[in-house]
Design a protein around this motif. Structure first.
Motif, mmCIF file in Angstrom:
data_model
loop_
_atom_site.group_PDB
_atom_site.id
_atom_site.type_symbol
_atom_site.label_atom_id
_atom_site.label_comp_id
_atom_site.label_asym_id
_atom_site.label_seq_id
_atom_site.Cartn_x
_atom_site.Cartn_y
_atom_site.Cartn_z
ATOM 1 N N UNK A 1 -23.187 76.919 74.992
ATOM 2 C CA UNK A 1 -23.047 78.161 74.231
ATOM 3 C C UNK A 1 -21.666 78.252 73.584
ATOM 4 N N UNK A 2 -20.629 77.821 74.294
ATOM 5 C CA UNK A 2 -19.282 77.809 73.710
ATOM 6 C C UNK A 2 -19.224 76.850 72.532
ATOM 7 N N UNK A 3 -19.890 75.707 72.643
ATOM 8 C CA UNK A 3 -19.944 74.754 71.518
ATOM 9 C C UNK A 3 -20.659 75.383 70.327
ATOM 10 N N UNK A 4 -21.747 76.117 70.601
ATOM 11 C CA UNK A 4 -22.487 76.766 69.518
ATOM 12 C C UNK A 4 -21.596 77.774 68.795
ATOM 13 N N UNK A 5 -20.845 78.552 69.558
ATOM 14 C CA UNK A 5 -19.951 79.530 68.948
ATOM 15 C C UNK A 5 -18.918 78.833 68.067
ATOM 16 N N UNK A 6 -18.331 77.772 68.574
ATOM 17 C CA UNK A 6 -17.358 77.013 67.779
ATOM 18 C C UNK A 6 -18.002 76.469 66.500
ATOM 19 N N UNK A 7 -19.207 75.945 66.628
ATOM 20 C CA UNK A 7 -19.917 75.389 65.477
ATOM 21 C C UNK A 7 -20.208 76.473 64.441
ATOM 22 N N UNK A 8 -20.695 77.623 64.909
ATOM 23 C CA UNK A 8 -21.027 78.712 63.982
ATOM 24 C C UNK A 8 -19.769 79.210 63.276
ATOM 25 N N UNK A 9 -18.680 79.348 64.014
ATOM 26 C CA UNK A 9 -17.435 79.791 63.387
ATOM 27 C C UNK A 9 -16.951 78.771 62.349
ATOM 28 N N UNK A 10 -17.060 77.488 62.663
ATOM 29 C CA UNK A 10 -16.668 76.436 61.724
ATOM 30 C C UNK A 10 -17.561 76.461 60.478
ATOM 31 N N UNK A 11 -18.859 76.591 60.696
ATOM 32 C CA UNK A 11 -19.793 76.619 59.571
ATOM 33 C C UNK A 11 -19.593 77.861 58.703
ATOM 34 N N UNK A 12 -19.326 78.996 59.322
ATOM 35 C CA UNK A 12 -19.095 80.224 58.558
ATOM 36 C C UNK A 12 -17.879 80.056 57.658
ATOM 37 N N UNK A 13 -16.826 79.457 58.187
ATOM 38 C CA UNK A 13 -15.628 79.226 57.374
ATOM 39 C C UNK A 13 -15.922 78.227 56.249
ATOM 40 N N UNK A 14 -16.621 77.155 56.582
ATOM 41 C CA UNK A 14 -16.931 76.119 55.592
ATOM 42 C C UNK A 14 -17.774 76.664 54.449
ATOM 43 N N UNK A 15 -18.721 77.543 54.772
ATOM 44 C CA UNK A 15 -19.650 78.063 53.764
ATOM 45 C C UNK A 15 -19.219 79.438 53.242
ATOM 46 N N UNK A 16 -17.971 79.821 53.577
ATOM 47 C CA UNK A 16 -17.416 81.081 53.103
ATOM 48 C C UNK A 16 -18.329 82.268 53.423
ATOM 49 N N UNK A 17 -18.805 82.286 54.648
ATOM 50 C CA UNK A 17 -19.688 83.350 55.118
ATOM 51 C C UNK A 17 -18.903 84.240 56.069
ATOM 52 N N UNK A 18 -18.962 85.513 55.841
ATOM 53 C CA UNK A 18 -18.226 86.433 56.706
ATOM 54 C C UNK A 18 -18.921 86.578 58.060
ATOM 55 N N UNK A 19 -18.120 86.855 59.051
ATOM 56 C CA UNK A 19 -18.632 87.161 60.381
ATOM 57 C C UNK A 19 -18.883 88.666 60.431
ATOM 58 N N UNK A 20 -19.910 89.089 61.127
ATOM 59 C CA UNK A 20 -20.233 90.505 61.227
ATOM 60 C C UNK A 20 -19.080 91.296 61.833
ATOM 61 N N UNK A 21 -18.915 92.515 61.371
ATOM 62 C CA UNK A 21 -17.911 93.410 61.951
ATOM 63 C C UNK A 21 -18.245 93.721 63.407
ATOM 64 N N UNK A 22 -19.472 93.500 63.779
ATOM 65 C CA UNK A 22 -19.906 93.825 65.136
ATOM 66 C C UNK A 22 -19.789 92.645 66.097
ATOM 67 N N UNK A 23 -19.204 91.551 65.654
ATOM 68 C CA UNK A 23 -19.098 90.370 66.504
ATOM 69 C C UNK A 23 -18.409 90.690 67.828
#
Length: 136
Positions: free
Chosen positions: A9-31
């Motif tokens: 799960x920690x790896x998934x979080x790291x991956x999602x954060x990396x992908x969001x940055x790479x694809x210029x996708x914002x993280x939800x304000x509710x994260x």
């Protein structure tokens, strides 16, 4: 088993954060609040013992697996070649979540009292969080 799932799960979080940055996708304000709620759910279900923790795992991972499948379908419909790398990452994470679902299902008693209510409440919360995160 729990430690391995936690590490994934920690790896998934790291991956999602990396992908969001790479694809210029914002993280939800509710994260942040959702992270606190997820932690509280994990602790609360663990306090119920192994059955509670595994029932919670199964309920959450079923919704998460469906969410990944929906994302994958959208990307395939849009442009599979353009999204090839993203599809690979999402499929890998989805498969891990479905493996967690299988473990949860194998390790809890679906006939235990209140399981259906417990599962439905957790899944409603997860689905609501996903819909909120999509919008805000």
């Amino acid at each position: 088993m729990i430690q391995q799932m936690w590490n994934e799960e920690k790896q998934h979080l790291d991956t999602v954060e990396r992908l969001a940055a790479k694809h210029n996708t914002r993280i939800s304000w509710f994260t942040a609040p959702f992270s606190v709620a997820a932690y509280a759910l994990g602790v609360g279900s663990a306090l119920l013992g192994k059955q509670g923790a595994m029932a919670c795992t199964a309920a959450v991972e079923q919704v998460v697996g469906e969410h990944y499948n929906n994302q994958i379908k959208e990307l395939l419909k849009d442009d599979p070649e353009r999204h090839k790398d993203l599809l690979k990452e999402l499929s890998k994470m989805r498969d891990a979540e479905l493996h967690h679902l299988k473990i949860g299902e194998e390790q809890h008693d679906a006939n235990s009292p209140m399981y259906g209510v417990f599962k439905n409440v957790i899944q409603l919360g997860c689905k609501t969080a996903i819909e909120i995160a999509k919008r805000v």
